[in-house]
Design a protein around this motif. Structure first.
Motif, PDB file in Angstrom:
ATOM      1  N   GLY A   1     -42.897  25.666 -40.209  1.00  0.00           N
ATOM      2  CA  GLY A   1     -43.740  24.930 -41.138  1.00  0.00           C
ATOM      3  C   GLY A   1     -43.059  23.627 -41.510  1.00  0.00           C
ATOM      4  N   VAL A   2     -43.857  22.613 -41.801  1.00  0.00           N
ATOM      5  CA  VAL A   2     -43.336  21.311 -42.221  1.00  0.00           C
ATOM      6  C   VAL A   2     -44.171  20.834 -43.402  1.00  0.00           C
ATOM      7  CG1 VAL A   2     -42.943  18.903 -41.584  1.00  0.00           C
ATOM      8  CG2 VAL A   2     -42.567  20.707 -39.887  1.00  0.00           C
ATOM      9  N   ASN A   3     -43.548  20.733 -44.575  1.00  0.00           N
ATOM     10  CA  ASN A   3     -44.260  20.183 -45.730  1.00  0.00           C
ATOM     11  C   ASN A   3     -44.555  18.708 -45.501  1.00  0.00           C
ATOM     12  OD1 ASN A   3     -42.003  22.213 -47.274  1.00  0.00           O
ATOM     13  ND2 ASN A   3     -44.151  22.461 -47.804  1.00  0.00           N
ATOM     14  N   ILE A   4     -45.800  18.320 -45.666  1.00  0.00           N
ATOM     15  CA  ILE A   4     -46.114  16.887 -45.611  1.00  0.00           C
ATOM     16  C   ILE A   4     -46.452  16.366 -47.008  1.00  0.00           C
ATOM     17  CG2 ILE A   4     -46.937  17.061 -43.230  1.00  0.00           C
ATOM     18  CD1 ILE A   4     -49.804  16.676 -44.326  1.00  0.00           C
TER      19      ILE A   4
ATOM     20  N   GLU B   1     -50.319  15.794 -56.730  1.00  0.00           N
ATOM     21  CA  GLU B   1     -50.032  15.514 -55.324  1.00  0.00           C
ATOM     22  C   GLU B   1     -48.897  14.504 -55.172  1.00  0.00           C
ATOM     23  OE1 GLU B   1     -53.475  14.193 -53.237  1.00  0.00           O
ATOM     24  OE2 GLU B   1     -54.459  16.147 -53.281  1.00  0.00           O
ATOM     25  N   ARG B   2     -47.976  14.816 -54.272  1.00  0.00           N
ATOM     26  CA  ARG B   2     -46.897  13.915 -53.900  1.00  0.00           C
ATOM     27  C   ARG B   2     -46.735  14.016 -52.387  1.00  0.00           C
ATOM     28  NH1 ARG B   2     -45.073  17.528 -57.052  1.00  0.00           N
ATOM     29  NH2 ARG B   2     -43.217  18.104 -55.866  1.00  0.00           N
ATOM     30  N   SER B   3     -46.917  12.924 -51.696  1.00  0.00           N
ATOM     31  CA  SER B   3     -46.809  12.919 -50.239  1.00  0.00           C
ATOM     32  C   SER B   3     -45.408  12.508 -49.808  1.00  0.00           C
ATOM     33  CB  SER B   3     -47.829  11.954 -49.629  1.00  0.00           C
ATOM     34  OG  SER B   3     -49.149  12.374 -49.867  1.00  0.00           O
ATOM     35  N   ARG B   4     -44.899  13.185 -48.790  1.00  0.00           N
ATOM     36  CA  ARG B   4     -43.623  12.763 -48.200  1.00  0.00           C
ATOM     37  C   ARG B   4     -43.836  11.492 -47.375  1.00  0.00           C
ATOM     38  NH1 ARG B   4     -41.098  17.257 -44.607  1.00  0.00           N
ATOM     39  NH2 ARG B   4     -39.307  15.824 -44.640  1.00  0.00           N
ATOM     40  N   LYS B   5     -42.789  10.703 -47.257  1.00  0.00           N
ATOM     41  CA  LYS B   5     -42.868   9.501 -46.436  1.00  0.00           C
ATOM     42  C   LYS B   5     -43.043   9.891 -44.968  1.00  0.00           C
ATOM     43  CE  LYS B   5     -39.956   6.756 -49.533  1.00  0.00           C
ATOM     44  NZ  LYS B   5     -38.674   6.014 -49.681  1.00  0.00           N
ATOM     45  N   PRO B   6     -43.903   9.185 -44.243  1.00  0.00           N
ATOM     46  CA  PRO B   6     -44.171   9.569 -42.851  1.00  0.00           C
ATOM     47  C   PRO B   6     -42.926   9.563 -41.973  1.00  0.00           C
ATOM     48  CG  PRO B   6     -45.146   7.430 -43.391  1.00  0.00           C
ATOM     49  CD  PRO B   6     -44.729   8.040 -44.673  1.00  0.00           C
ATOM     50  N   ASP B   7     -42.003   8.605 -42.200  1.00  0.00           N
ATOM     51  CA  ASP B   7     -40.811   8.559 -41.356  1.00  0.00           C
ATOM     52  C   ASP B   7     -39.923   9.786 -41.573  1.00  0.00           C
ATOM     53  OD1 ASP B   7     -40.262   7.618 -43.924  1.00  0.00           O
ATOM     54  OD2 ASP B   7     -38.650   6.304 -43.260  1.00  0.00           O
ATOM     55  N   GLU B   8     -39.920  10.340 -42.812  1.00  0.00           N
ATOM     56  CA  GLU B   8     -39.145  11.549 -43.073  1.00  0.00           C
ATOM     57  C   GLU B   8     -39.772  12.755 -42.374  1.00  0.00           C
ATOM     58  OE1 GLU B   8     -36.330  12.036 -44.373  1.00  0.00           O
ATOM     59  OE2 GLU B   8     -35.874  10.253 -45.562  1.00  0.00           O
ATOM     60  N   ILE B   9     -41.098  12.806 -42.372  1.00  0.00           N
ATOM     61  CA  ILE B   9     -41.803  13.901 -41.689  1.00  0.00           C
ATOM     62  C   ILE B   9     -41.541  13.844 -40.189  1.00  0.00           C
ATOM     63  CG2 ILE B   9     -44.073  14.874 -41.159  1.00  0.00           C
ATOM     64  CD1 ILE B   9     -45.007  13.720 -43.898  1.00  0.00           C
TER      65      ILE B   9
ATOM     66  N   GLN C   1     -51.317  21.600 -49.990  1.00  0.00           N
ATOM     67  CA  GLN C   1     -52.450  22.253 -50.658  1.00  0.00           C
ATOM     68  C   GLN C   1     -53.766  21.645 -50.190  1.00  0.00           C
ATOM     69  OE1 GLN C   1     -51.859  24.900 -52.328  1.00  0.00           O
ATOM     70  NE2 GLN C   1     -49.653  24.656 -52.596  1.00  0.00           N
ATOM     71  N   ASN C   2     -53.736  20.372 -49.835  1.00  0.00           N
ATOM     72  CA  ASN C   2     -54.910  19.684 -49.296  1.00  0.00           C
ATOM     73  C   ASN C   2     -54.429  18.590 -48.361  1.00  0.00           C
ATOM     74  OD1 ASN C   2     -57.300  18.384 -48.702  1.00  0.00           O
ATOM     75  ND2 ASN C   2     -57.547  17.468 -50.728  1.00  0.00           N
ATOM     76  N   VAL C   3     -54.150  18.955 -47.118  1.00  0.00           N
ATOM     77  CA  VAL C   3     -53.560  17.994 -46.174  1.00  0.00           C
ATOM     78  C   VAL C   3     -54.472  16.800 -45.930  1.00  0.00           C
ATOM     79  CG1 VAL C   3     -52.079  19.675 -45.007  1.00  0.00           C
ATOM     80  CG2 VAL C   3     -54.422  19.314 -44.183  1.00  0.00           C
ATOM     81  N   ASN C   4     -55.768  16.985 -46.122  1.00  0.00           N
ATOM     82  CA  ASN C   4     -56.707  15.885 -45.841  1.00  0.00           C
ATOM     83  C   ASN C   4     -56.557  14.717 -46.807  1.00  0.00           C
ATOM     84  OD1 ASN C   4     -57.689  17.473 -43.805  1.00  0.00           O
ATOM     85  ND2 ASN C   4     -59.534  18.100 -44.880  1.00  0.00           N
ATOM     86  N   SER C   5     -55.906  14.938 -47.938  1.00  0.00           N
ATOM     87  CA  SER C   5     -55.705  13.833 -48.882  1.00  0.00           C
ATOM     88  C   SER C   5     -54.293  13.266 -48.779  1.00  0.00           C
ATOM     89  CB  SER C   5     -55.995  14.276 -50.316  1.00  0.00           C
ATOM     90  OG  SER C   5     -55.079  15.275 -50.726  1.00  0.00           O
ATOM     91  N   TYR C   6     -53.594  13.616 -47.698  1.00  0.00           N
ATOM     92  CA  TYR C   6     -52.233  13.100 -47.504  1.00  0.00           C
ATOM     93  C   TYR C   6     -52.205  11.570 -47.577  1.00  0.00           C
ATOM     94  CZ  TYR C   6     -48.028  11.414 -45.272  1.00  0.00           C
ATOM     95  OH  TYR C   6     -46.875  10.709 -45.020  1.00  0.00           O
TER      96      TYR C   6
ATOM     97  N   GLU D   1     -46.478   4.427 -51.441  1.00  0.00           N
ATOM     98  CA  GLU D   1     -46.513   3.000 -51.751  1.00  0.00           C
ATOM     99  C   GLU D   1     -47.297   2.247 -50.694  1.00  0.00           C
ATOM    100  OE1 GLU D   1     -42.632   1.413 -52.352  1.00  0.00           O
ATOM    101  OE2 GLU D   1     -42.142   2.771 -54.010  1.00  0.00           O
ATOM    102  N   GLU D   2     -47.146   2.661 -49.450  1.00  0.00           N
ATOM    103  CA  GLU D   2     -47.944   2.111 -48.351  1.00  0.00           C
ATOM    104  C   GLU D   2     -48.837   3.236 -47.843  1.00  0.00           C
ATOM    105  OE1 GLU D   2     -45.516   0.312 -45.380  1.00  0.00           O
ATOM    106  OE2 GLU D   2     -44.310  -0.819 -46.837  1.00  0.00           O
ATOM    107  N   PRO D   3     -50.067   3.335 -48.355  1.00  0.00           N
ATOM    108  CA  PRO D   3     -50.945   4.459 -48.038  1.00  0.00           C
ATOM    109  C   PRO D   3     -51.135   4.673 -46.532  1.00  0.00           C
ATOM    110  CG  PRO D   3     -51.859   3.182 -49.836  1.00  0.00           C
ATOM    111  CD  PRO D   3     -50.697   2.399 -49.305  1.00  0.00           C
ATOM    112  N   MET D   4     -51.208   5.925 -46.173  1.00  0.00           N
ATOM    113  CA  MET D   4     -51.465   6.329 -44.786  1.00  0.00           C
ATOM    114  C   MET D   4     -52.387   7.531 -44.832  1.00  0.00           C
ATOM    115  SD  MET D   4     -48.803   7.882 -41.948  1.00  0.00           S
ATOM    116  CE  MET D   4     -48.431   6.392 -41.055  1.00  0.00           C
ATOM    117  N   THR D   5     -53.331   7.615 -43.941  1.00  0.00           N
ATOM    118  CA  THR D   5     -54.245   8.753 -43.919  1.00  0.00           C
ATOM    119  C   THR D   5     -53.642   9.898 -43.131  1.00  0.00           C
ATOM    120  OG1 THR D   5     -55.388   8.092 -41.891  1.00  0.00           O
ATOM    121  CG2 THR D   5     -56.210   7.164 -43.977  1.00  0.00           C
ATOM    122  N   PHE D   6     -54.184  11.082 -43.347  1.00  0.00           N
ATOM    123  CA  PHE D   6     -53.726  12.241 -42.586  1.00  0.00           C
ATOM    124  C   PHE D   6     -54.023  12.058 -41.102  1.00  0.00           C
ATOM    125  CE2 PHE D   6     -54.503  16.814 -41.270  1.00  0.00           C
ATOM    126  CZ  PHE D   6     -53.155  17.095 -41.107  1.00  0.00           C
TER     127      PHE D   6
END
Length: 503
Positions: A214-217, A237-245, A265-270, A275-280
């Motif tokens: 599993g990988v928390n995003i 909700e708190r999203s991990r930074k994409p580069d860390e994922i 809990q809701n990956v679709n709202s990742y 700070e720099e929004p990114m979609t799932f």
């Protein structure tokens, strides 16, 4: 302490940690004449080293290393948390133990989605008390969602004084520091945070499987469904930074992982909190390009946030598994509004049409609640209509459980138990009939199976999963575990298959 001393301390820790691979730290090199660093995760590695000194002393006195048992009592998010907790315990020097009664350190990672989950913990604690009396070394730890409830912690303080450490969901990264405090002070330590914004990366973890993880995003939930306690215990909700994922997944792949499960809990709202929004959908596209990764799963998806872009990514990817868990909860638009779900029956059915057009072979699974306050026979028939229309491959069906602390718990028109039971039985029969028919349709096909384990009932068989998440048993041995093999699905047993390998 003057500024010069503080600078000297900071320089020491910068030199010690930032020139080292955190996975291969020589803890014996740490200079304990310096106070612990403030920066995370370095602070936790310092306390891992502190705890290792205690472990060495334990070994000298007892002729063996201390043993730890981590019991996960919740969802896949909890399971991933438990892997991190086990990783920290292993780094400290604890030896993993399967049974609580033979362990020196027992940790329950709790769930609180339903009241009976809490009762299960209290029962386990009563069982443990006798073993703790026989083993003066035993440390008992409670963490997870249940510990975020003030009344629960108050009850444990009063009635279960033998518990040594209590912490919640927001400060799990402090585990090593909390262990050090517990071992030193030998009193009940309670460290509960109401919320958290910090996400601490690069802590140890011990995966349950070498070939998948599993990988928390993201963490937390902003949806506040009226029946659900999760936003109150997991926070916003708190999203991990994409580069860390991406870094974590690449590290896993280098270590032999071929399948990941992206968790939230809701990956679709990742990405909304970045700070720099990114979609799932954008994140999924990047993960899809990682060499060596063969399968991608994710959960849980909320229908209100499932975008057309995400459906397109799923349709063109060869790595994203042909399985989508899309919780329905109810087929009644009226009840969905009261549940605060932000979609209608028609919207849900429209999503299903889009998904199946893009991914014709996808398996759809769902969650359904029966007996939500105010549910009428007409509301229930709307749910049955969606079940018949969508024809889910399987469904997790639940009788509504009044959860203290949620808006639904105080709603009027609670449905009588006998009515709920009859509806639940009708729903279950329909779900199981359709699921069996869907499964039977794959019999005779040859499909890829990721072999996961030796079969529990028959040592001559191994057990694995199709891309659609269905279970398959086939002849084999340990050499197949972690490999994707082609399997002919010989027979269907309703919810699983017996197959034979195709060479």
């Amino acid at each position: 302490m003057d500024c010069q001393d503080q600078n000297q301390i900071q320089d020491y820790w910068n030199d010690f940690f930032k020139e080292k691979d955190l996975k291969n730290i020589d803890f014996d090199d740490i200079d304990f004449t310096f106070p612990p660093p403030e920066e995370e995760p370095y602070r936790q590695y310092y306390f891992i080293a502190v705890c290792r000194k205690w472990v060495k002393q334990f070994e000298r006195e007892n002729g063996r290393p201390p043993k730890a048992c981590v019991v996960n009592m919740g969802c896949q998010m909890n399971a991933r948390d438990s892997e991190k907790l086990r990783g920290i315990l292993k780094s400290i020097g604890y030896e993993e133990q399967d049974s609580e009664e033979h362990a020196d350190f027992v940790l329950y990672n709790t769930c609180t989605v339903r009241e009976n989950a809490n009762n299960k913990v209290y029962g386990r604690l009563g069982y443990l008390q006798g073993y703790k009396k026989k083993n003066p070394h035993m440390v008992i730890v409670l963490c997870g969602c249940m510990m975020q409830e003030e009344k629960t912690v108050s009850k444990i303080r009063q009635s279960y004084r033998f518990v040594d450490l209590i912490f919640g969901t927001h400060n799990i990264f402090k585990f090593a520091e909390l262990i050090a405090q517990t071992l030193k002070e030998r009193r009940m330590i309670v460290d509960i945070w109401e919320d958290a914004q910090q996400i601490v990366e690069q802590l140890p973890n011990e995966r349950q499987y070498p070939f998948k993880s599993g990988v928390n995003i993201m963490f937390g939930c902003n949806n506040f469904c009226s029946y659900c306690i999760v936003p109150y215990v997991r926070g916003r909700e708190r999203s991990r930074k994409p580069d860390e994922i991406i870094r974590e997944i690449k590290d896993f792949v280098a270590d032999g992982v071929i399948e990941v499960m992206l968790l939230g809990q809701n990956v679709n709202s990742y990405g909304k909190s970045l700070e720099e929004p990114m979609t799932f959908a954008q994140l999924l596209s990047q993960i899809d390009q990682i060499d060596g990764l063969e399968r991608i799963r994710f959960m849980t998806s909320h229908p209100k946030d499932l975008s057309d872009d995400l459906i397109k990514v799923m349709g063109r990817s060869r790595k994203i598994c042909r399985h989508l868990h899309l919780p329905l909860q109810s087929g009644s638009s009226r009840l969905l509004k009261i549940m605060n779900r932000h979609y209608t029956k028609e919207h849900y059915l429209g999503l299903v049409d889009k998904i199946r057009a893009a991914v014709p072979d996808i398996a759809l699974t769902t969650d359904i609640i029966v007996g939500f306050p105010g549910e009428t026979e007409e509301d229930f028939e709307d749910t049955m209509d969606v079940i018949r229309s969508v024809r889910f491959d399987s469904a997790f069906t639940f009788i509504y459980s009044r959860r203290t602390g949620t808006p639904a718990a105080s709603m009027e028109n609670q449905v009588p138990e006998d009515v709920i039971k009859k509806r639940f039985d009708r729903l279950l029969r329909e779900v199981q009939t359709i699921a069996a028919e869907k499964a039977e349709a794959l019999t005779g096909r040859t499909m890829d199976v990721l072999v996961e384990s030796i079969n529990r009932q028959d040592g001559g068989l191994v057990t694995g999963r199709l891309s659609n998440n269905s279970v398959v048993h086939l002849p084999g041995d340990e050499s197949l575990i972690g490999r994707i093999v082609k399997v002919h699905l010989d027979t269907c047993k309703g919810f699983y298959y017996y197959g034979s390998r195709v060479y």
